[in-house]
Design an enzyme around this catalytic site. Structure first.
Site, PDB file in Angstrom:
ATOM      1  N   ASP A  45      59.095  41.776  30.493  1.00 26.20           N
ATOM      2  CA  ASP A  45      60.256  41.848  31.828  1.00 26.20           C
ATOM      3  C   ASP A  45      61.062  42.317  30.655  1.00 26.20           C
ATOM      4  OD1 ASP A  45      60.928  39.473  30.208  1.00 26.20           O
ATOM      5  OD2 ASP A  45      60.065  38.544  31.492  1.00 26.20           O
ATOM      6  N   LYS A  69      62.466  43.029  37.043  1.00 18.20           N
ATOM      7  CA  LYS A  69      63.569  43.235  38.157  1.00 18.20           C
ATOM      8  C   LYS A  69      64.336  44.027  37.895  1.00 18.20           C
ATOM      9  CE  LYS A  69      62.828  39.053  41.149  1.00 18.20           C
ATOM     10  NZ  LYS A  69      62.667  37.877  39.262  1.00 18.20           N
ATOM     11  N   MET A  78      71.587  32.255  32.445  1.00 16.75           N
ATOM     12  CA  MET A  78      71.812  32.938  33.434  1.00 16.75           C
ATOM     13  C   MET A  78      73.378  32.537  34.400  1.00 16.75           C
ATOM     14  SD  MET A  78      67.853  32.373  35.273  1.00 16.75           S
ATOM     15  CE  MET A  78      67.602  30.510  34.110  1.00 16.75           C
TER      16      MET A  78
HETATM   17  N1  SAH Z   1      63.599  32.732  28.449  1.00 15.57           N
HETATM   18  C1  SAH Z   1      64.919  33.366  27.567  1.00 15.57           C
HETATM   19  C2  SAH Z   1      65.998  32.730  29.001  1.00 15.57           C
HETATM   20  C3  SAH Z   1      65.579  33.696  30.099  1.00 15.57           C
HETATM   21  S1  SAH Z   1      66.198  33.127  31.538  1.00 15.57           S
HETATM   22  C4  SAH Z   1      65.323  31.915  26.898  1.00 15.57           C
HETATM   23  O1  SAH Z   1      64.373  31.042  26.945  1.00 15.57           O
HETATM   24  O2  SAH Z   1      66.037  33.016  26.186  1.00 15.57           O
HETATM   25  C5  SAH Z   1      67.877  35.175  31.035  1.00 15.57           C
HETATM   26  C6  SAH Z   1      69.304  34.117  30.624  1.00 15.57           C
HETATM   27  O3  SAH Z   1      68.994  33.593  29.472  1.00 15.57           O
HETATM   28  C7  SAH Z   1      69.850  35.217  31.088  1.00 15.57           C
HETATM   29  O4  SAH Z   1      70.766  35.419  32.193  1.00 15.57           O
HETATM   30  C8  SAH Z   1      71.146  35.009  30.353  1.00 15.57           C
HETATM   31  O5  SAH Z   1      72.054  33.307  30.656  1.00 15.57           O
HETATM   32  C9  SAH Z   1      69.961  34.447  28.885  1.00 15.57           C
HETATM   33  N2  SAH Z   1      70.223  34.781  27.359  1.00 15.57           N
HETATM   34  C10 SAH Z   1      68.851  36.024  27.373  1.00 15.57           C
HETATM   35  N3  SAH Z   1      68.755  36.737  26.190  1.00 15.57           N
HETATM   36  C11 SAH Z   1      69.982  36.306  25.544  1.00 15.57           C
HETATM   37  C12 SAH Z   1      70.783  37.682  25.548  1.00 15.57           C
HETATM   38  N4  SAH Z   1      70.645  38.312  24.476  1.00 15.57           N
HETATM   39  N5  SAH Z   1      72.678  37.240  25.499  1.00 15.57           N
HETATM   40  C13 SAH Z   1      73.176  35.857  25.878  1.00 15.57           C
HETATM   41  N6  SAH Z   1      72.105  35.984  27.083  1.00 15.57           N
HETATM   42  C14 SAH Z   1      71.172  35.854  27.096  1.00 15.57           C
END
Ligand code: SAH
Length: 466
Positions: free
Chosen positions: A248, A270, A383
């Site tokens: 994704d 998306k 998020m």
């Molecule tokens: N499974 C992922 C989270 C997915 S939800 C995990 O464990 O990290 C998506 C959210 O993750 C984004 O909206 C943001 O809040 C956070 N996120 C993921 N990668 C990020 C990054 N490199 N920098 C800041 N926030 C991040």
């Protein structure tokens, strides 16, 4: 070729090591691992060797070497470090027709110890025949990084399955075809054959059926927060093995570059103007490719089980009887905070961390905000960009101090990372003024007031000392 590479069955054979230092000790350890019965002759036994005296298969003789010591030995190792003694050992062995190894003297040795990569029962041995031992060790390190730790389990699983395979495929060519399929999808095969797969009550015959039927498997893999170096070794190995990678938006191109050139990449994130996959479609896609015999990697940002819907995919695939493995990843909260120098816990200051989502279907989720406001835990909010203002208001309404420090980490661990600091009361404004875009992580709590690091073009001068 200076030496003929061979593997020597030493089980219960007698071996002699002359010498009591650290090098001798390492050789004793190797001989023991191969099942040898070791006699050590040493005038002075170092601490490590002395401790070996407790091993019933080791005979420790504290006295000078005599030529008769070599009699009845399968191999002899001279490791005293004293050239005259080592030479005497070598001569005695050679006179008795016993292969001898003299440490650091490849020229006078019948045998040399290679550098080894140990995935027992799979062993890779590397040698330059004494020409450049450091080079051999470098090559060993390269091979070490290349071979998944699970290869040992795979080889053991194959060994266990051999009788059943022989029964089922009487014809040698059919048998070879089976094994080629087995090892081509080694992760899938290992998962299934180990029975450690998520296939309930899999037994050998059932395993054979899935492999024989060309059934693939799925690995649900966390890719970490963005920096490709934050992939785990296991994630890297799975990526390199995958026939199909379903990924994704959070997974960047640099990470996908680790895929095999001929792997099929399927984007299911998306994006405006493109067909976006619903969860049901993604599940069906994974199952479809696995059923067609492919090894599928479902690659997700961060950790697959933290706001990643990995759990739903796991349950669905299990329900279809497909072998699934999960590979953890560094979740955004841990990766982004550490990379930005923000400690999520801090002695005497923050004793708990809560991972929250700031949005469900675009709306603020129905959480007990006042409980979170007063918990004293550091809040790591995923998020939360779109709802940040409303979220801060809820927390303040619930009893949080508007002056509570916050950090906003946008594109954490990536080249375009931005780290912004401020207070809970000003969070909504900060996000608007700075035009923060997802993915961003919000950190709320006193630890967010610590200086953090000066990110590429992140903190403004005023915030550095804050
Ligand atoms: N499974 C992922 C989270 C997915 S939800 C995990 O464990 O990290 C998506 C959210 O993750 C984004 O909206 C943001 O809040 C956070 N996120 C993921 N990668 C990020 C990054 N490199 N920098 C800041 N926030 C991040």
């Amino acid at each position: 070729m200076r030496y003929l590479p061979l593997f020597f069955n030493l089980r219960d054979r007698r071996c002699l090591v002359v010498g009591g230092g650290a090098i001798a000790n390492r050789k004793v350890g190797l001989l023991r691992r191969a099942g040898g019965r070791v006699t050590v002759v040493a005038i002075r036994a170092g601490r490590d060797i002395a401790a070996l005296g407790d091993d019933a298969a080791i005979d420790l003789l504290k006295r000078p070497f005599v030529a008769g010591d070599v009699s009845g030995m399968a191999i002899v190792i001279a490791a005293t470090g004293d050239p005259a003694t080592d030479e005497a050992v070598a001569r005695a062995a050679r006179d008795a027709g016993i292969p001898v190894g003299v440490v650091d003297k490849a020229g006078t040795s019948d045998i040399v110890f290679p550098a080894i990569v140990d995935r027992d029962p799979l062993i890779v041995a590397v040698s330059t025949g004494g020409a450049a031992p450091v080079l051999a060790r470098r090559v060993r390190a390269m091979v070490e990084a290349l071979l998944p730790a699970s290869l040992g389990a795979l080889a053991r699983a194959a060994e266990r399955l051999r009788p059943a395979v022989r029964r089922r495929f009487a014809e040698p060519r059919a048998r070879r075809r089976f094994w080629e399929g087995f090892f081509r999808h080694q992760s899938a095969a290992a998962m299934i054959a180990r029975g450690g797969s998520d296939l309930a009550d899999s037994d050998d015959d059932r395993a054979l059926s899935s492999i024989g039927a060309g059934q693939g498997a799925v690995a649900i893999v966390g890719a970490g927060p963005g920096d490709p170096e934050l992939l785990t070794l296991k994630a890297l190995h799975r990526l390199q093995e995958a026939d199909v990678i379903v990924h994704d938006r959070l997974v960047g191109a640099e990470i996908l570059d680790y895929a095999r050139r001929d792997a099929e990449l399927i984007y299911v994130g998306k994006e405006r103007g493109r067909h976006s996959y619903g969860q049901g479609e993604i599940n069906a896609l994974l199952a479809h490719h696995a059923a067609a015999g492919r090894f599928v990697v479902r690659l997700k940002g961060g950790d697959p089980f933290v706001f990643g819907r990995g759990g739903e995919e796991l349950e669905y695939l299990r329900g279809c009887g497909i072998a699934v493995e999960t590979v953890p990843g560094i979740t955004a909260a841990l990766g982004c905070a550490a990379a930005a120098g923000v400690p999520l816990t801090h002695r005497g200051e923050a004793r708990a961390v809560t991972l929250l989502t700031g949005a469900v279907g675009g709306e603020l989720p129905d959480l007990d905000w006042s409980a979170h406001a007063r918990s004293g835990a550091t809040l790591a909010i995923y998020m939360g960009v779109a709802t940040a203002g409303a979220l801060a208001a809820k927390l303040i309404e619930g009893g949080a101090d508007a002056a509570t420090p916050i950090k906003v980490i946008e594109n954490g661990t990536r080249e375009n990372e931005r780290v912004l600091g401020g207070t809970l009361g000003g969070l909504g404004r900060l996000i608007e003024d700075e035009a923060v875009r997802a993915p961003a992580l919000l950190v709320v709590g006193s630890v967010a007031g610590r200086a953090g690091i000066l990110a590429a073009d992140g903190l403004t001068a005023g915030e550095v000392g804050a």
